[in-house]
Write an enzyme that holds these catalytic residues in place. Structure first.
Site, PDB file in Angstrom:
ATOM      1  N   LYS A 156       0.767  -1.133  -0.100  1.00 40.84           N
ATOM      2  CA  LYS A 156       0.148   0.075   0.131  1.00 40.84           C
ATOM      3  C   LYS A 156       0.732   1.206   0.078  1.00 40.84           C
ATOM      4  CE  LYS A 156      -3.110  -2.576   2.899  1.00 40.84           C
ATOM      5  NZ  LYS A 156      -3.434  -2.796   4.527  1.00 40.84           N
ATOM      6  N   GLY A 157       2.153   1.145   0.614  1.00 38.61           N
ATOM      7  CA  GLY A 157       2.830   1.953   0.653  1.00 38.61           C
ATOM      8  C   GLY A 157       3.217   3.245  -0.224  1.00 38.61           C
ATOM      9  N   GLU A 207       7.972   2.578  -5.601  1.00 32.45           N
ATOM     10  CA  GLU A 207       8.116   1.882  -4.278  1.00 32.45           C
ATOM     11  C   GLU A 207       7.965   2.912  -3.248  1.00 32.45           C
ATOM     12  OE1 GLU A 207       7.131   0.073  -1.985  1.00 32.45           O
ATOM     13  OE2 GLU A 207       8.390  -1.694  -1.818  1.00 32.45           O
ATOM     14  N   ASP A 208       7.529   2.784  -2.035  1.00 33.21           N
ATOM     15  CA  ASP A 208       7.764   3.738  -1.109  1.00 33.21           C
ATOM     16  C   ASP A 208       9.232   3.842  -0.499  1.00 33.21           C
ATOM     17  OD1 ASP A 208       7.527   1.493   0.170  1.00 33.21           O
ATOM     18  OD2 ASP A 208       5.893   2.170   1.524  1.00 33.21           O
ATOM     19  N   ASP A 238      14.819  -0.912   1.851  1.00 28.95           N
ATOM     20  CA  ASP A 238      15.054  -1.169   3.075  1.00 28.95           C
ATOM     21  C   ASP A 238      16.274  -2.223   3.014  1.00 28.95           C
ATOM     22  OD1 ASP A 238      15.722  -0.587   5.839  1.00 28.95           O
ATOM     23  OD2 ASP A 238      13.934  -2.161   6.174  1.00 28.95           O
ATOM     24  N   LYS A 252      17.266   3.397   1.883  1.00 32.11           N
ATOM     25  CA  LYS A 252      17.975   3.392   3.112  1.00 32.11           C
ATOM     26  C   LYS A 252      19.235   2.431   2.887  1.00 32.11           C
ATOM     27  CE  LYS A 252      14.263   2.590   6.442  1.00 32.11           C
ATOM     28  NZ  LYS A 252      13.969   2.060   7.762  1.00 32.11           N
ATOM     29  N   PHE A 303      13.437   4.401  11.293  1.00 32.33           N
ATOM     30  CA  PHE A 303      12.088   4.051  10.810  1.00 32.33           C
ATOM     31  C   PHE A 303      11.333   5.358  10.567  1.00 32.33           C
ATOM     32  CE2 PHE A 303       7.972   2.058  10.916  1.00 32.33           C
ATOM     33  CZ  PHE A 303       8.237   1.036  10.340  1.00 32.33           C
ATOM     34  N   VAL A 304      10.750   5.492   9.301  1.00 34.79           N
ATOM     35  CA  VAL A 304       9.830   6.547   8.950  1.00 34.79           C
ATOM     36  C   VAL A 304       8.581   6.031   8.618  1.00 34.79           C
ATOM     37  CG1 VAL A 304      11.949   8.221   8.302  1.00 34.79           C
ATOM     38  CG2 VAL A 304      10.582   6.468   6.717  1.00 34.79           C
ATOM     39  N   ASP A 331       3.963   3.212   6.604  1.00 32.03           N
ATOM     40  CA  ASP A 331       3.154   2.908   7.918  1.00 32.03           C
ATOM     41  C   ASP A 331       3.850   2.539   9.208  1.00 32.03           C
ATOM     42  OD1 ASP A 331       3.298   0.491   6.645  1.00 32.03           O
ATOM     43  OD2 ASP A 331       2.035  -0.410   8.406  1.00 32.03           O
ATOM     44  N   ARG A 337      -0.051   6.642   7.612  1.00 32.39           N
ATOM     45  CA  ARG A 337       0.090   6.583   5.922  1.00 32.39           C
ATOM     46  C   ARG A 337      -0.263   8.029   5.388  1.00 32.39           C
ATOM     47  NH1 ARG A 337       1.460   1.436   4.041  1.00 32.39           N
ATOM     48  NH2 ARG A 337       0.379  -0.317   5.111  1.00 32.39           N
TER      49      ARG A 337
HETATM   50  P1  IMP Z   1      12.530  -4.317   2.049  1.00 30.62           P
HETATM   51  O1  IMP Z   1      12.193  -5.624   1.582  1.00 30.62           O
HETATM   52  O2  IMP Z   1      13.520  -4.553   3.364  1.00 30.62           O
HETATM   53  O3  IMP Z   1      13.391  -3.591   1.049  1.00 30.62           O
HETATM   54  O4  IMP Z   1      11.358  -3.733   2.705  1.00 30.62           O
HETATM   55  C1  IMP Z   1      10.595  -2.988   1.531  1.00 30.62           C
HETATM   56  C2  IMP Z   1       9.417  -2.516   2.626  1.00 30.62           C
HETATM   57  O5  IMP Z   1       9.452  -2.383   4.081  1.00 30.62           O
HETATM   58  C3  IMP Z   1       8.929  -1.207   2.093  1.00 30.62           C
HETATM   59  O6  IMP Z   1       8.004  -1.325   0.949  1.00 30.62           O
HETATM   60  C4  IMP Z   1       8.212  -0.747   3.300  1.00 30.62           C
HETATM   61  O7  IMP Z   1       6.755  -1.354   3.151  1.00 30.62           O
HETATM   62  C5  IMP Z   1       8.761  -1.464   4.534  1.00 30.62           C
HETATM   63  N1  IMP Z   1       9.660  -0.680   5.497  1.00 30.62           N
HETATM   64  C6  IMP Z   1      10.789  -0.559   5.083  1.00 30.62           C
HETATM   65  N2  IMP Z   1      11.540   0.565   5.776  1.00 30.62           N
HETATM   66  C7  IMP Z   1      10.379   1.306   6.298  1.00 30.62           C
HETATM   67  C8  IMP Z   1      10.281   2.379   7.413  1.00 30.62           C
HETATM   68  O8  IMP Z   1      11.113   3.018   7.755  1.00 30.62           O
HETATM   69  N3  IMP Z   1       9.176   2.636   7.717  1.00 30.62           N
HETATM   70  C9  IMP Z   1       7.895   1.977   7.206  1.00 30.62           C
HETATM   71  N4  IMP Z   1       8.093   0.955   6.399  1.00 30.62           N
HETATM   72  C10 IMP Z   1       9.226   0.441   6.060  1.00 30.62           C
HETATM   73 MG    MG Z   2       6.419  -1.208   0.558  1.00 29.10          MG
END
Ligand code: IMP
Ligand code: MG
Length: 175
Positions: free
Chosen positions: A41-42, A97-98, A101, A129, A150-151, A157, A163
């Site tokens: 949803k992000g 994508e939002d 990470d 990040k 963590f944002v 969210d 959100r």
């Molecule tokens: P990844 O697979 O670890 O890159 O995670 C990606 C997903 O984790 C993002 O699309 C977000 O939904 C969630 N996420 C990662 N970091 C944050 C944060 O700081 N705040 C909120 N959601 C996060």
């Molecule tokens: Mg996401």
């Protein structure tokens, strides 16, 4: 300790950066049509604002992958919740994508989408990040590189809340 949100990137800064990204993408895709894929949803808040700043013809689709529970740490598992409605074969595709990470979600998603034979495939994220990366991901357009915090807000969210903030905030007081 109670949970509070401290402003980190203002709504004006976010809007300005999205306009810049929209202009850059419009230039890069001049003479082409762009198929934008939102990761729900992000990514929804970011994609709708970004799409409004793009001047080439745009079509939209949505998908939902989930790698997070209700906490702030990736569990390293990716669940396919909703697939795309349309095929992407032969299309110029941008995934929106939002935040990137660990990179696990997008590493997996981009591999799946590559297999569907798009004409081109790029990635645009509002936030990155890089310090947290576990899986390598090539990011083509980045709104803001941020440190390991963590944002929330602008689609992001914490346990499905925050959100709808129109700025990016840092969550404080979460164990
Ligand atoms: P990844 O697979 O670890 O890159 O995670 C990606 C997903 O984790 C993002 O699309 C977000 O939904 C969630 N996420 C990662 N970091 C944050 C944060 O700081 N705040 C909120 N959601 C996060
Ligand atoms: Mg996401």
């Amino acid at each position: 300790m109670s949970v509070t949100v401290k402003e980190f990137i203002s709504s004006e800064e976010v809007a300005k950066r999205i306009a810049e990204l929209g202009a850059a993408i419009s230039k890069d895709y001049e003479g082409k049509e762009l198929h934008m894929i939102c990761v729900l949803k992000g990514g929804a808040f970011f994609m709708t604002e970004l799409a409004k700043k793009i001047t080439v013809p745009v079509s939209l689709d949505f998908m939902n992958l989930s790698s997070y529970g209700n906490g702030t740490e990736s569990q390293g598992r990716i669940k396919f919740v909703k697939d795309l409605d349309e095929p992407i074969e032969g299309k110029d595709v941008i995934v929106v994508e939002d935040i990137i990470d660990s990179g696990r979600t997008l590493h997996y998603l981009l591999k799946v989408l590559e297999g569907r034979m798009p004409k081109s495939l790029k990635l645009c994220t509002l936030l990155d990040k890089p310090d947290r990366r576990v899986e390598e991901v090539k990011v083509d357009y980045v709104g803001f590189e941020i440190p390991d915090k963590f944002v929330v807000g602008y689609g992001l969210d914490y346990a499905q809340h925050y959100r709808n903030l129109d700025y990016i905030g840092v969550l404080e007081g979460v164990e």
